[in-house]
Motif scaffolding. Structure first.
Motif, PDB file in Angstrom:
ATOM      1  N   PRO A  52     -25.096  33.696   8.275  1.00 25.46           N
ATOM      2  CA  PRO A  52     -24.890  32.319   8.730  1.00 25.46           C
ATOM      3  C   PRO A  52     -23.393  32.104   8.967  1.00 25.46           C
ATOM      4  O   PRO A  52     -22.578  32.504   8.124  1.00 25.46           O
ATOM      5  N   LEU A  53     -23.043  31.508  10.075  1.00 27.36           N
ATOM      6  CA  LEU A  53     -21.622  31.372  10.416  1.00 27.36           C
ATOM      7  C   LEU A  53     -21.151  29.923  10.304  1.00 27.36           C
ATOM      8  O   LEU A  53     -21.892  28.991  10.624  1.00 27.36           O
ATOM      9  N   VAL A  54     -19.937  29.776   9.845  1.00 27.29           N
ATOM     10  CA  VAL A  54     -19.291  28.468   9.779  1.00 27.29           C
ATOM     11  C   VAL A  54     -18.029  28.542  10.622  1.00 27.29           C
ATOM     12  O   VAL A  54     -17.228  29.471  10.466  1.00 27.29           O
ATOM     13  N   SER A  55     -17.866  27.582  11.541  1.00 27.36           N
ATOM     14  CA  SER A  55     -16.672  27.553  12.394  1.00 27.36           C
ATOM     15  C   SER A  55     -15.568  26.807  11.675  1.00 27.36           C
ATOM     16  O   SER A  55     -15.816  25.747  11.095  1.00 27.36           O
ATOM     17  N   GLY A  56     -14.374  27.337  11.727  1.00 32.58           N
ATOM     18  CA  GLY A  56     -13.250  26.664  11.074  1.00 32.58           C
ATOM     19  C   GLY A  56     -12.060  26.524  12.002  1.00 32.58           C
ATOM     20  O   GLY A  56     -11.880  27.306  12.946  1.00 32.58           O
ATOM     21  N   VAL A  57     -11.293  25.505  11.738  1.00 35.81           N
ATOM     22  CA  VAL A  57     -10.023  25.279  12.430  1.00 35.81           C
ATOM     23  C   VAL A  57      -9.057  24.893  11.332  1.00 35.81           C
ATOM     24  O   VAL A  57      -9.359  23.994  10.555  1.00 35.81           O
ATOM     25  N   THR A  58      -7.934  25.574  11.228  1.00 38.46           N
ATOM     26  CA  THR A  58      -7.037  25.173  10.149  1.00 38.46           C
ATOM     27  C   THR A  58      -5.689  24.740  10.688  1.00 38.46           C
ATOM     28  O   THR A  58      -5.187  25.311  11.664  1.00 38.46           O
ATOM     29  N   PHE A  59      -5.129  23.727  10.092  1.00 31.73           N
ATOM     30  CA  PHE A  59      -3.825  23.202  10.491  1.00 31.73           C
ATOM     31  C   PHE A  59      -2.767  23.509   9.454  1.00 31.73           C
ATOM     32  O   PHE A  59      -1.618  23.149   9.622  1.00 31.73           O
ATOM     33  N   MET A  60      -3.187  24.124   8.332  1.00 25.01           N
ATOM     34  CA  MET A  60      -2.180  24.401   7.296  1.00 25.01           C
ATOM     35  C   MET A  60      -1.299  25.570   7.763  1.00 25.01           C
ATOM     36  O   MET A  60      -1.659  26.326   8.659  1.00 25.01           O
ATOM     37  N   SER A  61      -0.139  25.697   7.159  1.00 18.96           N
ATOM     38  CA  SER A  61       0.719  26.820   7.522  1.00 18.96           C
ATOM     39  C   SER A  61       1.508  27.284   6.315  1.00 18.96           C
ATOM     40  O   SER A  61       1.712  26.536   5.362  1.00 18.96           O
ATOM     41  N   GLY A  62       1.897  28.530   6.387  1.00 19.86           N
ATOM     42  CA  GLY A  62       2.671  29.106   5.294  1.00 19.86           C
ATOM     43  C   GLY A  62       3.595  30.174   5.822  1.00 19.86           C
ATOM     44  O   GLY A  62       3.443  30.637   6.959  1.00 19.86           O
ATOM     45  N   THR A  63       4.576  30.538   5.049  1.00 24.03           N
ATOM     46  CA  THR A  63       5.477  31.638   5.398  1.00 24.03           C
ATOM     47  C   THR A  63       5.259  32.748   4.382  1.00 24.03           C
ATOM     48  O   THR A  63       5.385  32.532   3.187  1.00 24.03           O
ATOM     49  N   ARG A  64       4.918  33.900   4.885  1.00 26.90           N
ATOM     50  CA  ARG A  64       4.631  35.049   4.047  1.00 26.90           C
ATOM     51  C   ARG A  64       5.948  35.740   3.720  1.00 26.90           C
ATOM     52  O   ARG A  64       6.591  36.288   4.603  1.00 26.90           O
ATOM     53  N   HIS A  65       6.379  35.655   2.471  1.00 28.56           N
ATOM     54  CA  HIS A  65       7.665  36.278   2.127  1.00 28.56           C
ATOM     55  C   HIS A  65       7.510  37.766   1.886  1.00 28.56           C
ATOM     56  O   HIS A  65       8.361  38.558   2.270  1.00 28.56           O
ATOM     57  N   ASP A  66       6.416  38.159   1.210  1.00 28.60           N
ATOM     58  CA  ASP A  66       6.075  39.574   1.120  1.00 28.60           C
ATOM     59  C   ASP A  66       4.593  39.687   0.785  1.00 28.60           C
ATOM     60  O   ASP A  66       3.884  38.675   0.841  1.00 28.60           O
ATOM     61  N   ASP A  67       4.133  40.864   0.456  1.00 29.59           N
ATOM     62  CA  ASP A  67       2.694  41.086   0.261  1.00 29.59           C
ATOM     63  C   ASP A  67       2.087  40.203  -0.826  1.00 29.59           C
ATOM     64  O   ASP A  67       0.884  39.929  -0.814  1.00 29.59           O
ATOM     65  N   THR A  68       2.884  39.757  -1.779  1.00 27.78           N
ATOM     66  CA  THR A  68       2.325  39.008  -2.917  1.00 27.78           C
ATOM     67  C   THR A  68       2.977  37.641  -3.083  1.00 27.78           C
ATOM     68  O   THR A  68       2.870  37.033  -4.151  1.00 27.78           O
ATOM     69  N   HIS A  69       3.663  37.152  -2.058  1.00 28.13           N
ATOM     70  CA  HIS A  69       4.319  35.845  -2.169  1.00 28.13           C
ATOM     71  C   HIS A  69       4.176  35.060  -0.875  1.00 28.13           C
ATOM     72  O   HIS A  69       4.703  35.455   0.166  1.00 28.13           O
ATOM     73  N   ILE A  70       3.495  33.925  -0.986  1.00 29.03           N
ATOM     74  CA  ILE A  70       3.308  33.075   0.191  1.00 29.03           C
ATOM     75  C   ILE A  70       3.887  31.693  -0.103  1.00 29.03           C
ATOM     76  O   ILE A  70       3.662  31.135  -1.180  1.00 29.03           O
ATOM     77  N   GLU A  71       4.674  31.196   0.865  1.00 29.59           N
ATOM     78  CA  GLU A  71       5.200  29.827   0.711  1.00 29.59           C
ATOM     79  C   GLU A  71       4.288  28.881   1.486  1.00 29.59           C
ATOM     80  O   GLU A  71       4.057  29.064   2.678  1.00 29.59           O
ATOM     81  N   TYR A  72       3.790  27.880   0.782  1.00 30.40           N
ATOM     82  CA  TYR A  72       2.837  26.912   1.361  1.00 30.40           C
ATOM     83  C   TYR A  72       3.674  25.825   2.038  1.00 30.40           C
ATOM     84  O   TYR A  72       4.363  25.060   1.379  1.00 30.40           O
ATOM     85  N   ILE A  73       3.639  25.753   3.372  1.00 34.04           N
ATOM     86  CA  ILE A  73       4.535  24.856   4.113  1.00 34.04           C
ATOM     87  C   ILE A  73       3.827  23.561   4.503  1.00 34.04           C
ATOM     88  O   ILE A  73       4.133  22.495   3.975  1.00 34.04           O
ATOM     89  N   LEU A  74       2.888  23.622   5.416  1.00 34.89           N
ATOM     90  CA  LEU A  74       2.193  22.399   5.856  1.00 34.89           C
ATOM     91  C   LEU A  74       0.863  22.295   5.126  1.00 34.89           C
ATOM     92  O   LEU A  74      -0.010  23.148   5.293  1.00 34.89           O
ATOM     93  N   ASP A  75       0.697  21.225   4.308  1.00 32.65           N
ATOM     94  CA  ASP A  75      -0.552  21.095   3.530  1.00 32.65           C
ATOM     95  C   ASP A  75      -1.565  20.251   4.296  1.00 32.65           C
ATOM     96  O   ASP A  75      -2.097  19.269   3.794  1.00 32.65           O
ATOM     97  N   THR A  76      -1.814  20.659   5.533  1.00 35.60           N
ATOM     98  CA  THR A  76      -2.757  19.915   6.377  1.00 35.60           C
ATOM     99  C   THR A  76      -4.160  20.529   6.243  1.00 35.60           C
ATOM    100  O   THR A  76      -4.340  21.560   5.603  1.00 35.60           O
ATOM    101  N   GLU A  77      -5.148  19.868   6.876  1.00 39.27           N
ATOM    102  CA  GLU A  77      -6.548  20.193   6.595  1.00 39.27           C
ATOM    103  C   GLU A  77      -7.081  21.440   7.297  1.00 39.27           C
ATOM    104  O   GLU A  77      -6.588  21.845   8.345  1.00 39.27           O
ATOM    105  N   THR A  78      -8.128  21.979   6.689  1.00 40.96           N
ATOM    106  CA  THR A  78      -9.004  22.929   7.377  1.00 40.96           C
ATOM    107  C   THR A  78     -10.268  22.163   7.730  1.00 40.96           C
ATOM    108  O   THR A  78     -10.834  21.468   6.881  1.00 40.96           O
ATOM    109  N   TRP A  79     -10.661  22.253   8.979  1.00 41.99           N
ATOM    110  CA  TRP A  79     -11.873  21.562   9.423  1.00 41.99           C
ATOM    111  C   TRP A  79     -12.978  22.587   9.613  1.00 41.99           C
ATOM    112  O   TRP A  79     -12.762  23.646  10.201  1.00 41.99           O
TER     113      TRP A  79
END
Lengths: 309, 309
Positions: free
Chosen positions: B118-145
Motif C-alpha cells: 500500500p502506498l502513501v504519497s508524501g510531500v515534505t517542506f522541512m529541511s536540514g543540513t547534513r553535517h556528516d553521516d551521523t549529524h543532521i541540523e534541523y533547519i526548517l520545521d515545516t510540515e510533511t503532507w
C-alpha cells in the motif's frame, strides 16, 4: 584621404588583434586603461601567435590627451566599457573616423554622445585568446564587417576595410550593415546567453533537437523569436542565425563565448548590450519575446549572485 | 494496526530527520547506500541539532536483506536514486506501507513497479543540513503532507501522520494530496530551476518585479504556466505557488534549493523528476509551457557541461 595613423581603443583580445596587424601598414597607437599595459606595449610590442606569427611595434598610452591626431579610431572595448572609453575621446582628433565593433546594438549612439566624428559600424567575427598584455593568440580568422552609420560616405568605409585587409586580417564593406548586424545580434543573444547559463562552450548540444529535453530546441526557438523582431524592424537578415549556429557547432571549434568567460570570471557581462538590446527593440516593436526576456533575467540574476563577492 | 517498526530508506538530510525523530517513538532501521554510513549510525546514533537537540538510537544496514519486517517504510532518497532504492526493497516486508516523499511527480509509480505495498504519497517542506553521516541540523520545521495513493485507506495515512507528529516533526494527512503535491511541484519546478541556473539562493530577487530585467517577472510567468497545467489536469491548487514564493523570500531565509546545491557539486539534479514531470504532463494535456521547457533544457545542458569531469 589616406589612412596613416590609427588609434585602437582597448587592448583586449579584439583590440590587440587590430593593433598588431594594423601596425604593419600604419602608425598605431593603443589607448589602454592601465598604465603598465601601455608601458609594456611600448617596450615589448605586441606578439601575435596562432593564425599569424609576428610582433607588431605600436605606441601606447593610458591617457587620451597624449594621443596624436589620428585618421581612424577603432573603439574595441567591451560594450560594458564603451561609454567610459568614448568619454575619454571627447574633444580629441575631430577629423578622425570612429569605428565601433561592440556586440549587440546601440554602440554608435553611445559614441555619438561624446563627439561628432563620422561613425562606421562594425561587426567582427574574428576571435583571439589574450595570453598577457603583449601576447595575443589569433584563433578564428573570420571577417570584420563594416558599414556607414548615418551620413558617413560609403567610400570611407571601403577605405578602412581595404586597410584592414592590407594588414592581414579579413574585412568586408557593406552599404547597409544592418542585415549583418542583426544576424549577429540574434546569433549572439542566443549563443552567449545559453552558454553563460549552461556552462557549455558552443558545442554540438546547441544544434541537437532529437529529444524533448535537447538544448537545440531552445536555441532554435530563441533564433525564431529574434527573427520575428528583425522582421518587425524591417531588416532582412544577411545570414540565418540558426544556420550560423549549426555551421559553427559542426566546425567543432567548441568556441568559448565571451559571456561564458565573463560568468566564470564573475565579471559583468554584455547581456544588457546584446539580449537586453534585442528585448528593448522587441518591446518597442511590440513583438513578444518571452524566451529572450527569460534569458535576460536569468543572466542578470546570475550577475547579482556574485554581487556580494 | 499499530506502527512499531519503521524503515527509513536513505540517510540524506530528509531521511536523517525522519529516522532520528521517529527513533523516539518506534524502532527505526535506516537503509543506507554505503556500509561505513550504516556502521557509523549503529555505533554513534544520529545527532540532531538546530530546531531540536538530541541523539536518536537507530539500527542501520546497507543490505536490504538484513532488514527485519517493518510496518512502514519511508523512502527518502533523492528522485534520481529512487528506482534503485525501490528495486532493493523488492520482495521485502510485504505487509508494510511504503511512503514516498520525493520532489516532483511519479515517485509512486516507480515504487509500484517493484512491489504491491500500500502506498502513501508524501510531500515534505522541512529541511536540514547534513553535517556528516551521523549529524543532521534541523533547519526548517515545516510540515510533511501525506495522502493515500490508489486504494490505500485514509485511516492508514492518518496513523502515519500521527506517528510523525508524536516523534516531534510536523505532519498533516490529506484525503487528496494532489492539490498540495501540485502546489509544491509548481513551486519547486520554478524555484529550483531558477536557483540552479542563476546561482542565487531563494532570496528577494525571486519576488522583484519592478524593472523589465527583474527576475520576479520570470518566476511569476513560470508559476502562471504551471497553474495552467494544473488547471488542465483538473487539480485545484492547495496554495498559490507565487504566494508561497513571496512568503518564503520575505522570511529572509535565503534557502539553498537542493538543485542549486547539486549544480554546485556537479551532481545529477532532480530536473527530470520536477520540471521534466511538469513538461511531460503539459505535453500530455496539450498546454504550452515554453518557459518550463526552456528551464528543463538549460538545466539538462548544465548537467552535460560537467559530464566530462
Amino acid at each position: 584621404m589616406s589612412i596613416e595613423r590609427v588609434c585602437v581603443v582597448g587592448g583586449g583580445a579584439i583590440g590587440s588583434l587590430y593593433a598588431a596587424h594594423l601596425s604593419r601598414v600604419a602608425d598605431v597607437w593603443v589607448l589602454t586603461r592601465r598604465p603598465e599595459h601601455a608601458r609594456a606595449l611600448e617596450e615589448q610590442g605586441l606578439e601575435v601567435s596562432g593564425r599569424a606569427e609576428f610582433t607588431g611595434r605600436v605606441h601606447a598610452t593610458d591617457h587620451a590627451s597624449k594621443l596624436p591626431e589620428v585618421d581612424v579610431a577603432i573603439v574595441a572595448t567591451k560594450g560594458t566599457a564603451l561609454d567610459a572609453a568614448a568619454g575619454a575621446l571627447a574633444g580629441h582628433f575631430p577629423h578622425a573616423m570612429v569605428v565601433t565593433v561592440q556586440n549587440g546594438l546601440g554602440a554608435e549612439q553611445i559614441v555619438r554622445r561624446h563627439g561628432d566624428w563620422p561613425l562606421v559600424s562594425g561587426v567582427t567575427f574574428m576571435s583571439g585568446t589574450r595570453h598577457d598584455d603583449t601576447h595575443i593568440e589569433y584563433i578564428l580568422d573570420t571577417e570584420t564587417w563594416l558599414g556607414p552609420y548615418g551620413d558617413t560616405p560609403y567610400a570611407l568605409v571601403e577605405e578602412i576595410a581595404d586597410l584592414i585587409v592590407a594588414s592581414g586580417l579579413k574585412a568586408r564593406p557593406f552599404e547597409d550593415l544592418r542585415p549583418a548586424q542583426w544576424s549577429k545580434l540574434i546569433f549572439n543573444a542566443t549563443v552567449n546567453a545559453v552558454a553563460a547559463l549552461t556552462g557549455l562552450p558552443h558545442d554540438r548540444h546547441f544544434a541537437e533537437r532529437e529529444h524533448v529535453g535537447d538544448l537545440g530546441h531552445l536555441v532554435f526557438d530563441l533564433v525564431e523569436e529574434g527573427k520575428r523582431v528583425a522582421e518587425a524592424a524591417g531588416v532582412e537578415l544577411h545570414e540565418d542565425p540558426w544556420e550560423m549556429n549549426v555551421l559553427a557547432t559542426k566546425r567543432g571549434s567548441r568556441h568559448y563565448p565571451s559571456m561564458l568567460e565573463d560568468v566564470e570570471a564573475h565579471r559583468p557581462t554584455e547581456i544588457d548590450q546584446i539580449t537586453g538590446a534585442l528585448v528593448r527593440e522587441a518591446e518597442r516593436l511590440r513583438v513578444p519575446v518571452s524566451l529572450h526576456a527569460a534569458m535576460y533575467r536569468l543572466v542578470k540574476a546570475r550577475e547579482a549572485s556574485w554581487a556580494s563577492d
